[in-house]
Write an enzyme that holds these catalytic residues in place. Sequence first.
Site, PDB file in Angstrom:
ATOM      1  N   GLU A 261      46.414  35.043  43.907  1.00 46.10           N
ATOM      2  CA  GLU A 261      46.373  36.509  43.974  1.00 46.10           C
ATOM      3  C   GLU A 261      46.038  36.926  45.392  1.00 46.10           C
ATOM      4  O   GLU A 261      45.146  36.359  46.021  1.00 46.10           O
ATOM      5  CB  GLU A 261      45.279  37.105  43.067  1.00 46.10           C
ATOM      6  CG  GLU A 261      45.508  37.053  41.595  1.00 46.10           C
ATOM      7  CD  GLU A 261      44.359  37.722  40.825  1.00 46.10           C
ATOM      8  OE1 GLU A 261      43.581  38.492  41.459  1.00 46.10           O
ATOM      9  OE2 GLU A 261      44.230  37.467  39.625  1.00 46.10           O
ATOM     10  N   GLU A 312      48.272  49.431  36.590  1.00 51.86           N
ATOM     11  CA  GLU A 312      47.901  49.277  35.184  1.00 51.86           C
ATOM     12  C   GLU A 312      46.751  50.223  34.847  1.00 51.86           C
ATOM     13  O   GLU A 312      45.655  50.088  35.371  1.00 51.86           O
ATOM     14  CB  GLU A 312      47.497  47.826  34.900  1.00 51.86           C
ATOM     15  CG  GLU A 312      48.626  46.834  35.152  1.00 51.86           C
ATOM     16  CD  GLU A 312      48.186  45.398  34.984  1.00 51.86           C
ATOM     17  OE1 GLU A 312      47.542  45.089  33.963  1.00 51.86           O
ATOM     18  OE2 GLU A 312      48.476  44.583  35.875  1.00 51.86           O
ATOM     19  N   LYS A 315      43.072  49.122  33.372  1.00 46.62           N
ATOM     20  CA  LYS A 315      42.128  48.334  34.158  1.00 46.62           C
ATOM     21  C   LYS A 315      40.969  49.224  34.601  1.00 46.62           C
ATOM     22  O   LYS A 315      41.014  50.454  34.483  1.00 46.62           O
ATOM     23  CB  LYS A 315      42.832  47.712  35.379  1.00 46.62           C
ATOM     24  CG  LYS A 315      43.961  46.783  34.990  1.00 46.62           C
ATOM     25  CD  LYS A 315      44.442  45.954  36.140  1.00 46.62           C
ATOM     26  CE  LYS A 315      43.487  44.815  36.406  1.00 46.62           C
ATOM     27  NZ  LYS A 315      44.025  43.849  37.367  1.00 46.62           N
ATOM     28  N   GLU A 320      41.194  49.018  40.986  1.00 42.44           N
ATOM     29  CA  GLU A 320      41.884  47.968  40.232  1.00 42.44           C
ATOM     30  C   GLU A 320      43.173  48.471  39.582  1.00 42.44           C
ATOM     31  O   GLU A 320      44.052  47.671  39.240  1.00 42.44           O
ATOM     32  CB  GLU A 320      40.950  47.397  39.156  1.00 42.44           C
ATOM     33  CG  GLU A 320      39.763  46.630  39.698  1.00 42.44           C
ATOM     34  CD  GLU A 320      40.141  45.266  40.235  1.00 42.44           C
ATOM     35  OE1 GLU A 320      41.248  44.783  39.926  1.00 42.44           O
ATOM     36  OE2 GLU A 320      39.335  44.688  40.985  1.00 42.44           O
TER      37      GLU A 320
END
Length: 337
Positions: A261, A312, A315, A320
Amino acid sequence: MGPRFSGFLFSAMVFLTQLLSLTDGRDIGVCYGLNGNNLPSPGDVINLYKTSGINNIRLYQPYPEVLEAARGSGISLSMGPRNEDIQSLAKDQSAADAWVNTNIVPYKDDVQFKLITIGNEAISGQSSSYIPDAMNNIMNSLASFGLGTTKVTTVVPMNALSTSYPPSDGAFGSDITSIMTSIMAILALQDSPLLINVYPYFAYASDPTHIPLDYALFTSTAPVVVDKGLEYYNLFDGMVDAFNAALDKIGFGQITLIVAETGWPTAGNEPYTSVANAQTYNKNLLNHVTQKGTPKRPEYITPTFFFEMFNEDLKQPTVEQNFGFFFPNMNPVYPFW
């Protein structure tokens, strides 16, 4: 056409092929998380990966609908069990057999599984001590189903290092050195890489007074850190080489690294987060990791997964939620792929 010219032409074609292979996505992937209530269907997502030229996906757990959509796509998948399943996989070979039989075997003829990751930042959590046995049991299961060449590894966070600056001082925390040594022994036996999560953004945002933005964004034109004769122009290389140094210290310097990541958020912590910063970081990172290694490992091109495909909304707010290359409607957050 003379033999000397044809030889030159052949060499030029080989060089061009090699150059193109650096950017065709074979060593570049994007993480695909599903922590959103408005994400597109897996079939549409797989098509978006293909049209974007992204040939590697990292999943955080097996999603049958994604695995079905990936059949015959030519895209390779890296994934693993949930952290909460590690203990049972370690204690019971039959549990590992069941996991492989459910999540790998039904798809093995149509889906290329690149890596099986036992633990996502599970070190140094409660399941740390179970990771080596879980890895061995999953490896046994894969071998029993004729999939023994599939690599098994784990993903560790930056805070697995007790020291990361300067890079040559990189060292694993004393509380996890024994576990990391056991895991590295397993990786060495199967010639598998260690996966690491590397986020210059978080380091910079936590200490912007001492970490220059240009060092975090790959835009520095002069070395910011000189460490035992090695010049560091960007923080990413420094963070990766801290892991290389830590591996050296426990006798496993031969283990290669894959970045599982890395990314930069577009919103949520202004002024450090912005579309401009995210685009600059990811663009420069892509150019960097497809063309050169780190100062400590200059010949090794580091395979890298970018974080992440979509914003998203489920999250943790708000940084985030804003790492995505695409909005849930599949429009790009900024031009990139």
